[in-house]
Design a protein around this motif. Structure first.
Motif, PDB file in Angstrom:
ATOM      1  N   GLY A  75      28.847  39.920  45.919  1.00  0.00           N
ATOM      2  CA  GLY A  75      27.801  39.529  45.187  1.00  0.00           C
ATOM      3  C   GLY A  75      26.813  38.943  44.881  1.00  0.00           C
ATOM      4  N   ASN A  76      25.183  38.857  44.240  1.00  0.00           N
ATOM      5  CA  ASN A  76      24.274  37.519  44.363  1.00  0.00           C
ATOM      6  C   ASN A  76      25.064  35.632  44.699  1.00  0.00           C
ATOM      7  OD1 ASN A  76      22.733  39.344  43.571  1.00  0.00           O
ATOM      8  ND2 ASN A  76      23.313  38.762  41.837  1.00  0.00           N
ATOM      9  N   ALA A  77      26.316  35.813  44.064  1.00  0.00           N
ATOM     10  CA  ALA A  77      26.724  34.414  44.041  1.00  0.00           C
ATOM     11  C   ALA A  77      28.210  34.263  44.975  1.00  0.00           C
ATOM     12  CB  ALA A  77      26.396  33.771  43.669  1.00  0.00           C
ATOM     13  N   HIS A  78      28.536  35.172  44.636  1.00  0.00           N
ATOM     14  CA  HIS A  78      30.457  35.117  44.248  1.00  0.00           C
ATOM     15  C   HIS A  78      31.238  36.480  45.334  1.00  0.00           C
ATOM     16  CE1 HIS A  78      28.587  33.893  40.554  1.00  0.00           C
ATOM     17  NE2 HIS A  78      29.426  32.994  40.844  1.00  0.00           N
ATOM     18  N   HIS A  79      31.983  35.967  46.127  1.00  0.00           N
ATOM     19  CA  HIS A  79      33.009  36.165  46.378  1.00  0.00           C
ATOM     20  C   HIS A  79      34.302  36.505  45.729  1.00  0.00           C
ATOM     21  CE1 HIS A  79      32.065  35.574  50.373  1.00  0.00           C
ATOM     22  NE2 HIS A  79      31.587  34.454  50.249  1.00  0.00           N
ATOM     23  N   MET A  80      34.565  37.717  45.671  1.00  0.00           N
ATOM     24  CA  MET A  80      35.640  38.708  44.674  1.00  0.00           C
ATOM     25  C   MET A  80      36.623  39.685  46.318  1.00  0.00           C
ATOM     26  SD  MET A  80      33.809  40.599  41.813  1.00  0.00           S
ATOM     27  CE  MET A  80      33.212  41.579  43.192  1.00  0.00           C
ATOM     28  N   ALA A  81      38.127  38.981  45.366  1.00  0.00           N
ATOM     29  CA  ALA A  81      39.372  39.351  46.037  1.00  0.00           C
ATOM     30  C   ALA A  81      40.722  39.531  45.430  1.00  0.00           C
ATOM     31  CB  ALA A  81      39.710  38.832  46.940  1.00  0.00           C
ATOM     32  N   TYR A  82      41.118  41.232  45.466  1.00  0.00           N
ATOM     33  CA  TYR A  82      41.967  41.352  44.111  1.00  0.00           C
ATOM     34  C   TYR A  82      43.518  41.063  45.421  1.00  0.00           C
ATOM     35  CZ  TYR A  82      45.980  44.169  42.902  1.00  0.00           C
ATOM     36  OH  TYR A  82      46.706  45.085  42.368  1.00  0.00           O
ATOM     37  N   ALA A  83      44.533  40.611  44.941  1.00  0.00           N
ATOM     38  CA  ALA A  83      45.331  40.696  45.854  1.00  0.00           C
ATOM     39  C   ALA A  83      47.106  40.640  44.713  1.00  0.00           C
ATOM     40  CB  ALA A  83      46.202  39.399  46.113  1.00  0.00           C
ATOM     41  N   ALA A  84      47.870  41.752  44.228  1.00  0.00           N
ATOM     42  CA  ALA A  84      49.574  42.092  43.467  1.00  0.00           C
ATOM     43  C   ALA A  84      48.673  41.095  42.504  1.00  0.00           C
ATOM     44  CB  ALA A  84      49.803  40.188  43.948  1.00  0.00           C
ATOM     45  N   GLY A  85      47.711  41.863  41.260  1.00  0.00           N
ATOM     46  CA  GLY A  85      47.325  42.241  40.552  1.00  0.00           C
ATOM     47  C   GLY A  85      46.634  41.187  40.083  1.00  0.00           C
ATOM     48  N   HIS A  86      46.026  40.189  40.644  1.00  0.00           N
ATOM     49  CA  HIS A  86      44.985  38.973  40.417  1.00  0.00           C
ATOM     50  C   HIS A  86      43.824  39.362  41.305  1.00  0.00           C
ATOM     51  CE1 HIS A  86      49.073  37.597  39.639  1.00  0.00           C
ATOM     52  NE2 HIS A  86      48.263  36.510  39.058  1.00  0.00           N
ATOM     53  N   LEU A  87      42.685  38.612  39.887  1.00  0.00           N
ATOM     54  CA  LEU A  87      41.012  38.952  40.834  1.00  0.00           C
ATOM     55  C   LEU A  87      41.076  37.522  41.299  1.00  0.00           C
ATOM     56  CD1 LEU A  87      38.918  39.862  41.492  1.00  0.00           C
ATOM     57  CD2 LEU A  87      38.322  39.715  38.900  1.00  0.00           C
ATOM     58  N   TYR A  88      40.399  37.138  42.126  1.00  0.00           N
ATOM     59  CA  TYR A  88      40.238  35.797  42.779  1.00  0.00           C
ATOM     60  C   TYR A  88      38.736  35.433  42.389  1.00  0.00           C
ATOM     61  CZ  TYR A  88      38.620  31.737  45.749  1.00  0.00           C
ATOM     62  OH  TYR A  88      38.807  30.707  46.010  1.00  0.00           O
ATOM     63  N   LEU A  89      38.003  34.847  42.485  1.00  0.00           N
ATOM     64  CA  LEU A  89      36.074  34.367  42.186  1.00  0.00           C
ATOM     65  C   LEU A  89      35.550  33.287  42.729  1.00  0.00           C
ATOM     66  CD1 LEU A  89      35.326  35.603  38.810  1.00  0.00           C
ATOM     67  CD2 LEU A  89      35.039  36.776  40.683  1.00  0.00           C
ATOM     68  N   GLU A  90      34.889  33.526  43.891  1.00  0.00           N
ATOM     69  CA  GLU A  90      34.532  32.536  44.349  1.00  0.00           C
ATOM     70  C   GLU A  90      33.725  31.490  44.430  1.00  0.00           C
ATOM     71  OE1 GLU A  90      36.594  30.775  47.945  1.00  0.00           O
ATOM     72  OE2 GLU A  90      34.975  29.967  48.512  1.00  0.00           O
ATOM     73  N   CYS A  91      32.217  30.870  43.952  1.00  0.00           N
ATOM     74  CA  CYS A  91      31.159  30.936  44.140  1.00  0.00           C
ATOM     75  C   CYS A  91      30.485  30.512  45.384  1.00  0.00           C
ATOM     76  CB  CYS A  91      30.492  29.911  43.260  1.00  0.00           C
ATOM     77  SG  CYS A  91      28.510  29.740  43.310  1.00  0.00           S
ATOM     78  N   GLU A  92      29.871  31.447  45.773  1.00  0.00           N
ATOM     79  CA  GLU A  92      28.884  30.541  47.406  1.00  0.00           C
ATOM     80  C   GLU A  92      28.392  29.147  47.368  1.00  0.00           C
ATOM     81  OE1 GLU A  92      28.576  31.237  51.885  1.00  0.00           O
ATOM     82  OE2 GLU A  92      30.154  32.912  50.170  1.00  0.00           O
ATOM     83  N   TYR A  93      28.189  28.566  46.677  1.00  0.00           N
ATOM     84  CA  TYR A  93      27.428  27.433  46.280  1.00  0.00           C
ATOM     85  C   TYR A  93      27.362  26.571  45.749  1.00  0.00           C
ATOM     86  CZ  TYR A  93      24.221  31.458  47.249  1.00  0.00           C
ATOM     87  OH  TYR A  93      23.579  33.022  48.164  1.00  0.00           O
ATOM     88  N   SER A  94      28.337  26.199  45.433  1.00  0.00           N
ATOM     89  CA  SER A  94      29.083  25.470  44.561  1.00  0.00           C
ATOM     90  C   SER A  94      30.692  25.416  44.465  1.00  0.00           C
ATOM     91  CB  SER A  94      29.275  25.630  42.415  1.00  0.00           C
ATOM     92  OG  SER A  94      29.575  24.901  41.835  1.00  0.00           O
ATOM     93  N   GLU A  95      30.607  23.923  45.410  1.00  0.00           N
ATOM     94  CA  GLU A  95      32.084  23.648  45.901  1.00  0.00           C
ATOM     95  C   GLU A  95      33.193  23.297  44.281  1.00  0.00           C
ATOM     96  OE1 GLU A  95      34.535  22.408  48.438  1.00  0.00           O
ATOM     97  OE2 GLU A  95      33.096  22.587  48.675  1.00  0.00           O
ATOM     98  N   GLY A  96      34.193  23.926  44.252  1.00  0.00           N
ATOM     99  CA  GLY A  96      35.193  23.664  44.111  1.00  0.00           C
ATOM    100  C   GLY A  96      34.837  25.227  43.253  1.00  0.00           C
TER     101      GLY A  96
END
Length: 186
Positions: A75-96
């Motif tokens: 999206g504007n700042a976040h990656h999103m992934a789906y696996a086995a009933g889970h949503l993973y979010l990761e900010c492109e601009y902020s480590e950790g």
């Protein structure tokens, strides 16, 4: 499992934590954990509207029905992934700034966010209702867990071909529509 109360404000999200159980204890402002900041950043930066939240709920439910891992995009700042009933979010601009939620936790958070947005009242005397945000893991642990579930960030070669094909078809459709409108004006 992490469970935090989010007290949204009308101008921007504010985070508070009740540190005492007394009913008249003052709410103290604290710096929330990375996971909560990531979730709230995702809501405000990438979801941002009731329409988007509802569409994302539908998309997550569809992923769950298909039952296969899927990169949901950026999206504007976040990656999103789906696996086995889970949503993973990761900010492109902020480590950790990574977080892992169950689909149920994500849908609950998105639903509560829609309630906040739909209230639409900007009255300081009637602050918006706080809501719970729950998630499984934050930081590197969340990435290790989504990876162990078979999740990934980024599109596969086949997905990229499909996206490119869809983009080409959409561009052709737009050109035809534009030509149609131009010829009708002549």
């Amino acid at each position: 499992m992490n469970l935090v109360i989010v007290y949204p404000s009308w101008s921007s999200f504010g985070f508070y934590d009740l540190l005492a159980n007394e009913p008249d204890a003052k709410v103290q402002k604290e710096r929330p954990p990375f996971g909560v900041r990531e979730i709230v950043g995702w809501l405000s930066d990438d979801v941002s509207s009731s329409v988007s939240a509802k569409a994302l709920i539908t998309r997550l439910e569809d992923c769950q029905l298909r039952g296969q891992s899927e990169y949901l995009g950026f999206g504007n700042a976040h990656h999103m992934a789906y696996a086995a009933g889970h949503l993973y979010l990761e900010c492109e601009y902020s480590e950790g700034s990574q977080v892992l939620m169950t689909i149920e936790q994500a849908v609950s958070t998105l639903s509560d966010y829609m309630v906040f947005l739909q209230a639409g009242v900007r009255n300081k005397e009637a602050p918006p209702q706080p809501f719970m945000v729950e998630y499984l893991a934050e930081g590197e642990e969340s990435y290790r867990r989504i990876e162990a579930l078979g999740g990934r960030l980024g599109f596969s070669v086949e997905e990229m071909k499909g996206v490119s094909r869809a983009d080409r078809q959409e561009n052709k459709r737009r050109v035809l529509v534009d030509k149609s409108h131009t010829s009708k004006k002549s």
